[in-house]
Design an enzyme around this catalytic site. Structure first.
Site, mmCIF file in Angstrom:
data_model
loop_
_atom_site.group_PDB
_atom_site.id
_atom_site.type_symbol
_atom_site.label_atom_id
_atom_site.label_comp_id
_atom_site.label_asym_id
_atom_site.label_seq_id
_atom_site.Cartn_x
_atom_site.Cartn_y
_atom_site.Cartn_z
ATOM 1 C CG HIS A 55 14.290 14.229 -37.109
ATOM 2 N ND1 HIS A 55 13.975 13.755 -38.360
ATOM 3 C CD2 HIS A 55 13.144 14.731 -36.594
ATOM 4 C CE1 HIS A 55 12.699 13.962 -38.599
ATOM 5 N NE2 HIS A 55 12.166 14.556 -37.547
ATOM 6 C CG HIS A 72 5.513 11.884 -39.468
ATOM 7 N ND1 HIS A 72 6.414 11.298 -38.599
ATOM 8 C CD2 HIS A 72 5.759 13.212 -39.404
ATOM 9 C CE1 HIS A 72 7.153 12.225 -38.028
ATOM 10 N NE2 HIS A 72 6.790 13.401 -38.506
#
Length: 539
Positions: free
Chosen positions: A177, A427
């Site tokens: 990630h 985000h």
């Protein structure tokens, strides 16, 4: 070229050469040398001259200004959206905005190293200048979207030959990630970028995204050892991949990280040979802490995230932020101790005991997460919702505990969001702590203005990203930590919101800028609910 055009070009070149020879001095100086989920515009990188060529296209000039303006220190910038800024330019000006081409399209950029969760090569490769020589991509197997045959052209075909792909195999429900860019230029300079977006067109343009940009770092033999560099190299070595060691770590070792001496590199890795994630983050906060602080203060702990993980326990409703991270940081949970097998463990308090402790110790936790209504009232409505995850329908008591007992959920103030972006959620992932005087009336606009510490990271609020005290993280994640313990005297970290304050307004400096409103406002108990993709699909 016509005679008139040729003459204008010659004049422009002579003017540029004339002004290049000047060196500007500050008022007191004799000389000054002109020296950035799991869960489009040419540009130039900093040149030796700061000449503005008015014959260039406006987008190119703006790109130069954006990058030149961020060389003195690390800065945060909003990632420009081709959707939200298409009709209405960002109201605060170009100094607050960056594009992928600002990062990748410099003609002096020779090697770019990218870490991310997802790559759309058709989108990504079009951001690079043709002079790029090496593109190293570190990504999770199965997350790299190839170029469609009908989209292939000569430029893309040439760029493909410059890619070195390093694929990482991850177990189920875990992800690579990390979002990290290491750029190396032909003049011996390096810059680091941490965007909140993965490298796809939709993710770059639909949710709000932000990017941390390092100052210019020099590749040189004489170096000042700093914790940031040491931790970054530890992170790279945690992959245990020869290509990363040979092609990336060795390049990083040549860089002088002295300009980042006041910052910390925080990471998560599934490697069992490295301390990382929550335990490492907690240790770093303890190491930098200057004491317990005054008893007449209220302690505020905020987490802004795009995903919220499941309960820590199947038997009880326990949230990572309210039941483990905040109690650890605030001292409710004592420092972890090792058992006879060398394992570190903590006892997580019950919800009832935590509510009492929070009230008595004046501790206030916040979780900033989008509501269903924010998507409905945003410019593109639910189009940006696919990047926000909180699947609480399977255990409603867990959600109700957070919403009704801790009352922990906060949102953007709809009265202060920008006109172009509205209530479109961000985000990004920010974790921050501040204090306010509990003996004085509290001005909500001042909460989170001066911070004790702030972490900007790729890690969402989940065990997968952070692990716990006794469990390793399952993801790769990276972030940068600002801490007042590394600042001179009693100086605090200053924080501003892109939605309210222009760059530099109200303060001589800004350490952190966030893409959500400050102050945040609590959910309306009567109508606001956390966005849940499953519930939206059911509706």
């Amino acid at each position: 070229m016509s005679g008139a055009k040729r003459k204008r070009s010659e004049v422009a070149e002579k003017v540029a050469q004339r002004w290049k020879s000047f060196k500007y001095c500050a008022e007191n100086e004799e000389k000054t040398m002109d020296n950035d989920n799991n869960d489009n515009d040419d540009c130039v990188i900093i040149s030796e001259s700061k000449v503005t060529n008015l014959t260039e296209p406006e987008q190119v000039r703006e790109a130069k200004k954006e990058v030149d303006g961020s060389t003195d220190g690390a800065v945060f910038k909003l990632v420009r959206s081709d959707i939200y800024e298409r009709e209405a330019p960002f109201v605060r000006g170009a100094d607050d905005v960056i594009t992928m081409k600002n990062i990748f399209c410099g003609e002096r950029l020779k090697k770019s190293i990218l870490f991310s969760f997802q790559y759309e090569l058709d989108f990504l490769l079009r951001q690079f200048h043709q002079n790029i020589e090496n593109i190293i991509i570190v990504g999770q197997k199965g997350t790299i979207v190839p170029i469609k045959a009908r989209s292939m052209d000569a430029a893309l075909a040439e760029s493909l030959h410059k890619i070195k792909l390093i694929e990482i195999t991850m177990p189920p429900y875990a992800s690579h990630h990390t979002k990290l860019i290491l750029n190396f230029y032909d003049n011996g300079e390096c810059r680091i970028f941490l965007p909140s977006n993965n490298f796809t067109a939709m993710e770059t343009n639909l949710p709000q995204q932000v990017c941390w940009c390092s100052p210019v770092l020099q590749v040189e033999k004489e170096q000042t050892p700093v914790p940031f560099k040491r931790s970054l190299i530890e992170y790279l070595k945690s992959y245990h991949v020869r290509d990363i060691d040979e092609l990336i770590t060795k390049s990083v070792e040549t860089v002088n990280f002295a300009p980042l001496g006041h910052l910390e590199f925080i990471y998560s890795t599934p490697s069992k040979f490295h301390n990382s994630g929550l335990f490492s983050f907690y240790d770093k906060l303890e190491e930098l802490s200057t004491g317990t602080g005054s008893s007449d203060v209220t302690k505020h702990y905020l987490c802004q995230t795009s995903s919220i993980g499941a309960s820590l326990s199947r038997a009880r409703d326990e949230n990572l932020w309210t039941h483990l991270m905040t109690p650890l940081f605030a001292g409710i949970i004592p420092a972890p101790v090792e058992d006879t097998l060398g394992r570190k463990k903590v006892n997580i308090p019950t919800t009832d005991s935590l509510l009492v402790d929070y009230a008595q110790r004046k501790i206030k936790p916040y979780i900033v997460f989008p509501t269903e209504q924010e998507f409905v009232t945003s410019p593109l409505r639910r189009a940006s919702s696919g990047w926000f995850h909180f699947q609480y329908l399977q255990k409603k008591s867990y959600y109700e505990m957070l919403r009704n007992q801790f009352r922990v959920f906060y949102k953007e103030d709809p009265a202060t969001v920008t006109r172009a972006r509205g209530t479109t959620p961000a985000h990004s992932k920010f974790y921050m702590h501040c204090t306010t005087k509990s003996t004085e009336p509290c001005d909500a606009s001042q909460i989170f203005h001066d911070l004790e510490w702030c972490l900007y990271t790729s890690a969402n609020l989940s065990q997968t990203a952070w692990g716990t005290i006794s469990k390793k993280p399952r993801n790769y994640e990276v972030g940068v930590l600002y801490h007042s313990g590394r600042l001179p005297g009693t100086r605090k970290i200053t924080c501003r919101s892109f939605t309210r304050d222009q760059a530099g307004s109200g303060s001589a400096r800004t350490d952190v800028a966030v893409p959500f409103t400050l102050p945040v406002v609590p959910y309306d108990a009567a109508k606001d609910e956390c966005f849940c993709f499953a519930r939206h699909n059911n509706e």
